[in-house]
Design a protein around this motif. Structure first.
Motif, PDB file in Angstrom:
ATOM      1  N   ARG A 307      33.254  21.104  51.767  1.00 26.48           N
ATOM      2  CA  ARG A 307      33.785  21.789  50.592  1.00 26.48           C
ATOM      3  C   ARG A 307      35.222  21.393  50.282  1.00 26.48           C
ATOM      4  NH1 ARG A 307      30.479  27.570  51.277  1.00 26.48           N
ATOM      5  NH2 ARG A 307      28.491  26.588  50.669  1.00 26.48           N
ATOM      6  N   VAL A 308      35.968  21.026  51.290  1.00 32.54           N
ATOM      7  CA  VAL A 308      37.313  20.490  51.047  1.00 32.54           C
ATOM      8  C   VAL A 308      37.226  19.240  50.181  1.00 32.54           C
ATOM      9  CG1 VAL A 308      39.224  19.278  52.169  1.00 32.54           C
ATOM     10  CG2 VAL A 308      38.476  21.490  53.044  1.00 32.54           C
ATOM     11  N   GLU A 309      36.263  18.371  50.476  1.00 35.05           N
ATOM     12  CA  GLU A 309      36.108  17.146  49.683  1.00 35.05           C
ATOM     13  C   GLU A 309      35.758  17.478  48.235  1.00 35.05           C
ATOM     14  OE1 GLU A 309      36.867  14.042  50.531  1.00 35.05           O
ATOM     15  OE2 GLU A 309      37.642  15.048  52.320  1.00 35.05           O
ATOM     16  N   ARG A 310      34.957  18.501  48.012  1.00 34.70           N
ATOM     17  CA  ARG A 310      34.630  18.891  46.632  1.00 34.70           C
ATOM     18  C   ARG A 310      35.873  19.406  45.908  1.00 34.70           C
ATOM     19  NH1 ARG A 310      34.444  19.539  42.157  1.00 34.70           N
ATOM     20  NH2 ARG A 310      32.946  20.682  40.837  1.00 34.70           N
ATOM     21  N   LEU A 311      36.668  20.212  46.573  1.00 30.71           N
ATOM     22  CA  LEU A 311      37.868  20.757  45.938  1.00 30.71           C
ATOM     23  C   LEU A 311      38.880  19.666  45.615  1.00 30.71           C
ATOM     24  CD1 LEU A 311      38.247  23.983  48.091  1.00 30.71           C
ATOM     25  CD2 LEU A 311      37.839  23.928  45.620  1.00 30.71           C
ATOM     26  N   ARG A 312      38.922  18.629  46.430  1.00 29.69           N
ATOM     27  CA  ARG A 312      39.862  17.536  46.182  1.00 29.69           C
ATOM     28  C   ARG A 312      39.546  16.768  44.895  1.00 29.69           C
ATOM     29  NH1 ARG A 312      40.367  15.391  52.389  1.00 29.69           N
ATOM     30  NH2 ARG A 312      42.251  16.567  52.933  1.00 29.69           N
ATOM     31  N   THR A 318      45.766  21.438  45.428  1.00 35.46           N
ATOM     32  CA  THR A 318      46.019  20.984  46.800  1.00 35.46           C
ATOM     33  C   THR A 318      45.231  21.874  47.740  1.00 35.46           C
ATOM     34  OG1 THR A 318      48.258  20.238  46.267  1.00 35.46           O
ATOM     35  CG2 THR A 318      47.750  20.618  48.584  1.00 35.46           C
ATOM     36  N   VAL A 319      44.383  21.281  48.566  1.00 33.21           N
ATOM     37  CA  VAL A 319      43.630  22.035  49.572  1.00 33.21           C
ATOM     38  C   VAL A 319      44.042  21.522  50.936  1.00 33.21           C
ATOM     39  CG1 VAL A 319      41.635  20.477  49.376  1.00 33.21           C
ATOM     40  CG2 VAL A 319      41.344  22.756  50.361  1.00 33.21           C
ATOM     41  N   TRP A 330      38.238  27.324  60.634  1.00 34.79           N
ATOM     42  CA  TRP A 330      38.073  27.462  59.190  1.00 34.79           C
ATOM     43  C   TRP A 330      37.588  28.860  58.797  1.00 34.79           C
ATOM     44  CZ3 TRP A 330      39.664  23.634  55.973  1.00 34.79           C
ATOM     45  CH2 TRP A 330      39.891  22.369  56.548  1.00 34.79           C
ATOM     46  N   PRO A 331      38.416  29.891  58.929  1.00 38.15           N
ATOM     47  CA  PRO A 331      37.993  31.213  58.435  1.00 38.15           C
ATOM     48  C   PRO A 331      37.906  31.258  56.914  1.00 38.15           C
ATOM     49  CG  PRO A 331      40.286  31.263  59.153  1.00 38.15           C
ATOM     50  CD  PRO A 331      39.742  29.941  59.566  1.00 38.15           C
ATOM     51  N   PHE A 332      38.728  30.455  56.238  1.00 37.44           N
ATOM     52  CA  PHE A 332      38.706  30.360  54.779  1.00 37.44           C
ATOM     53  C   PHE A 332      39.407  29.064  54.389  1.00 37.44           C
ATOM     54  CE2 PHE A 332      42.121  33.145  56.242  1.00 37.44           C
ATOM     55  CZ  PHE A 332      43.250  32.517  55.751  1.00 37.44           C
ATOM     56  N   LEU A 333      39.300  28.695  53.132  1.00 37.68           N
ATOM     57  CA  LEU A 333      39.979  27.524  52.591  1.00 37.68           C
ATOM     58  C   LEU A 333      41.232  27.988  51.870  1.00 37.68           C
ATOM     59  CD1 LEU A 333      36.880  25.683  51.050  1.00 37.68           C
ATOM     60  CD2 LEU A 333      37.706  25.632  53.409  1.00 37.68           C
ATOM     61  N   LEU A 334      42.351  27.389  52.194  1.00 35.76           N
ATOM     62  CA  LEU A 334      43.632  27.706  51.563  1.00 35.76           C
ATOM     63  C   LEU A 334      43.987  26.588  50.595  1.00 35.76           C
ATOM     64  CD1 LEU A 334      46.290  29.387  51.414  1.00 35.76           C
ATOM     65  CD2 LEU A 334      47.131  27.981  53.304  1.00 35.76           C
ATOM     66  N   LEU A 335      44.291  26.959  49.349  1.00 38.22           N
ATOM     67  CA  LEU A 335      44.636  25.957  48.362  1.00 38.22           C
ATOM     68  C   LEU A 335      45.713  26.480  47.423  1.00 38.22           C
ATOM     69  CD1 LEU A 335      42.986  26.668  45.399  1.00 38.22           C
ATOM     70  CD2 LEU A 335      41.089  26.272  46.965  1.00 38.22           C
ATOM     71  N   THR A 336      46.377  25.550  46.742  1.00 42.12           N
ATOM     72  CA  THR A 336      47.348  25.916  45.714  1.00 42.12           C
ATOM     73  C   THR A 336      46.909  25.341  44.384  1.00 42.12           C
ATOM     74  OG1 THR A 336      48.738  23.992  46.234  1.00 42.12           O
ATOM     75  CG2 THR A 336      49.305  26.087  47.290  1.00 42.12           C
ATOM     76  N   PHE A 404      29.306  28.394  45.636  1.00 38.95           N
ATOM     77  CA  PHE A 404      30.570  27.669  45.805  1.00 38.95           C
ATOM     78  C   PHE A 404      30.817  26.748  44.614  1.00 38.95           C
ATOM     79  CE2 PHE A 404      32.890  23.881  47.295  1.00 38.95           C
ATOM     80  CZ  PHE A 404      34.084  24.495  47.649  1.00 38.95           C
ATOM     81  N   GLU A 405      29.786  26.100  44.137  1.00 35.31           N
ATOM     82  CA  GLU A 405      29.954  25.222  42.979  1.00 35.31           C
ATOM     83  C   GLU A 405      30.368  26.012  41.743  1.00 35.31           C
ATOM     84  OE1 GLU A 405      30.430  21.981  40.774  1.00 35.31           O
ATOM     85  OE2 GLU A 405      30.063  22.005  42.947  1.00 35.31           O
ATOM     86  N   SER A 406      29.893  27.242  41.618  1.00 35.12           N
ATOM     87  CA  SER A 406      30.316  28.061  40.473  1.00 35.12           C
ATOM     88  C   SER A 406      31.810  28.394  40.569  1.00 35.12           C
ATOM     89  CB  SER A 406      29.479  29.336  40.389  1.00 35.12           C
ATOM     90  OG  SER A 406      29.802  30.246  41.436  1.00 35.12           O
ATOM     91  N   ILE A 407      32.321  28.585  41.789  1.00 33.44           N
ATOM     92  CA  ILE A 407      33.759  28.800  41.978  1.00 33.44           C
ATOM     93  C   ILE A 407      34.527  27.551  41.565  1.00 33.44           C
ATOM     94  CG2 ILE A 407      35.558  29.190  43.710  1.00 33.44           C
ATOM     95  CD1 ILE A 407      33.476  30.862  45.278  1.00 33.44           C
ATOM     96  N   CYS A 408      34.055  26.390  42.001  1.00 32.75           N
ATOM     97  CA  CYS A 408      34.717  25.132  41.637  1.00 32.75           C
ATOM     98  C   CYS A 408      34.728  24.940  40.125  1.00 32.75           C
ATOM     99  CB  CYS A 408      34.018  23.960  42.318  1.00 32.75           C
ATOM    100  SG  CYS A 408      34.205  23.923  44.112  1.00 32.75           S
ATOM    101  N   SER A 409      33.658  25.338  39.466  1.00 30.25           N
ATOM    102  CA  SER A 409      33.595  25.189  38.011  1.00 30.25           C
ATOM    103  C   SER A 409      34.661  26.038  37.327  1.00 30.25           C
ATOM    104  CB  SER A 409      32.205  25.570  37.507  1.00 30.25           C
ATOM    105  OG  SER A 409      31.223  24.691  38.018  1.00 30.25           O
ATOM    106  N   VAL A 410      34.881  27.254  37.829  1.00 37.98           N
ATOM    107  CA  VAL A 410      35.927  28.108  37.267  1.00 37.98           C
ATOM    108  C   VAL A 410      37.294  27.461  37.477  1.00 37.98           C
ATOM    109  CG1 VAL A 410      37.101  30.331  37.481  1.00 37.98           C
ATOM    110  CG2 VAL A 410      34.605  30.235  37.500  1.00 37.98           C
ATOM    111  N   LEU A 411      37.526  26.923  38.668  1.00 36.44           N
ATOM    112  CA  LEU A 411      38.816  26.280  38.949  1.00 36.44           C
ATOM    113  C   LEU A 411      39.026  25.062  38.050  1.00 36.44           C
ATOM    114  CD1 LEU A 411      38.866  26.466  42.857  1.00 36.44           C
ATOM    115  CD2 LEU A 411      39.938  28.040  41.230  1.00 36.44           C
TER     116      LEU A 411
END
Length: 419
Positions: A307-312, A318-319, A330-336, A404-411
């Motif tokens: 999922r880090v690769e998808r966010l990148r 920045t993830v 990996w309790p959660f993904l931290l990003l800015t 998760f993909e729906s979250i990425c779409s919002v971002l």
């Protein structure tokens, strides 16, 4: 009991209902059978798993920090300052204050959770008792940079690994590069006793000092034993998507409706820090759950790296990932996000949607009203920027790929609209 060297594949507990609320962090689910009566040398078993000589059990990560700092103060009584990142858990400042010491805040490096090395050099001096690098969100901090500064001024390095039990640097547990380190066993941080902490050091002088500090600071408390036992049983039953709307979702939405993000993420701490022993029964619960932790960490790691690769792929985001020679948890993904406006716009859709999207710490430390008498208000542009642009995404295995993909779409949509 030895943990199996060959790890079984992790099997996530199944929900019969469609998930209705995802937790903000991937905590290890407990089983009802974990709650059976019994005794177990919990700290010793965790030490065996981590391949460290000894761990000292405390009632929370905060208590472990209080015990450690009080011991360090006895060894170096002429020093009274502790340097910490300006964006970290408010309990860190409260623990320093409880130990009778003064927190000094170091700004962050630009767009990073690590301390700014140039400012750290300026802050450290002959009054510095300890410097606290923080392994935030399971990511491994740059402890070597802190060691260089600490050695120059004669200060201790106390690694805050509250969110990083099981993380490694160069194949060894975090907490071993510095003079000491501590882990948290609170809910959502992998293994939990509902609350608990583990204190670690390789230095025999510090180890003896920590034991003396524990004996002079920590007392049995039957009322807290019962309270934590009930809370642990409640966590065992409620930590599942079908019940989290009551245990987590409803309080979250109520706090956000009242425009209180500090309460929404649980940053609203009081001045009192419980300091008590941990019952033998809770230790036994933790020891049973510990046998499942290695496979759980493996499964969450595999999911997170994908999922880090998808966010990148999303421009402007920045993830945070592992650097070479690091293996975090990996309790959660931290990003800015690229701006505060973009972060807030994304959260407007995602924070109350039950998808495990949240914030970690709401403010830089001086901006919490209840810390104003404890920490000085200084210019901290990078820490305040990080607080304003960061968000987290749960790494719970209940968060499936489609969601998760729906979250990425919002971002993606948010960044695209505001770029």
């Amino acid at each position: 009991m030895r943990l199996p060297k060959r790890r079984a594949r992790w099997a996530w507990p199944r929900e019969t209902d469609v998930p209705s609320e995802l937790p903000p962090t991937a905590g290890l689910p407990l089983r009802v059978t974990d709650l059976l009566p019994g005794r177990a040398p919990f700290a010793e078993r965790v030490a065996e798993w981590l391949q460290v000589e000894q761990l000292q059990l405390e009632c929370s990560g905060t208590a472990a920090m209080v015990v450690a700092l009080a011991a360090m103060k006895r060894l170096r009584p002429q020093r009274d300052e502790v340097i910490v990142p300006a964006w970290t858990c408010p309990l860190v400042a409260l623990a320093i204050h409880r130990a009778g010491l003064k927190p000094r805040l170091c700004d962050l490096a630009p767009n990073h959770f690590d301390m700014d090395s140039s400012q750290l050099c300026l802050l450290a001096g002959d009054r510095t008792l300890a410097i606290v690098p923080t392994h935030l969100a399971g990511r491994v901090a740059d402890v070597n940079a802190t060691l260089d500064v600490a050695h120059r001024v004669g200060a201790y390095v106390l690694e805050d690994a509250a969110q990083a039990l099981g993380a490694q640097h160069d194949g060894r547990s975090v907490g071993l590069l510095g003079d000491a380190g501590f882990f948290s066993l609170a809910v959502g941080k992998g293994l939990t006793l509902f609350e608990g902490g583990l204190l670690l050091t390789r230095d025999p002088v510090l180890r003896d000092a920590f034991a003396v500090s524990h004996d002079s600071t920590i007392r049995p408390d039957a009322r807290m034993d019962w309270q934590r036992a009930l809370e642990l049983a409640g966590y065992t039953l409620a930590y599942r998507p079908s019940l989290l709307p009551l245990a987590y979702g409803r309080p979250l939405r109520k706090a956000l409706a009242a425009n209180d993000p500090v309460a929404a993420v649980g940053d609203d701490f009081g001045p009192d820090i419980p300091l008590h022993t941990v019952s033998e029964w809770r230790q036994a619960v933790g020891a049973r759950a510990l046998t499942r932790l290695p496979a759980f960490l493996d499964a969450t790691r595999v999911q997170a790296l994908r999922r880090v690769e998808r966010l990148r792929q999303i421009p402007g985001i920045t993830v945070f990932d592992d650097a070479p020679r690091q293996r975090g948890v990996w309790p959660f993904l931290l990003l800015t996000m690229p701006s505060e406006k973009a972060r807030d716009e994304a959260l407007r859709t995602l924070w109350t949607a039950g998808l495990g999207v949240s914030r970690l710490f709401i403010h830089a430390l001086p901006d919490y009203a209840y810390l104003r008498d404890i920490v000085a208000d200084t210019p901290l542009p990078n820490a305040r920027s990080f607080a304003a642009r960061s968000l987290t995404i749960t790494n719970s295995l209940w968060l499936n790929d489609a969601t998760f993909e729906s979250i990425c779409s919002v971002l993606e949509r948010t960044v695209g609209q505001l770029s």
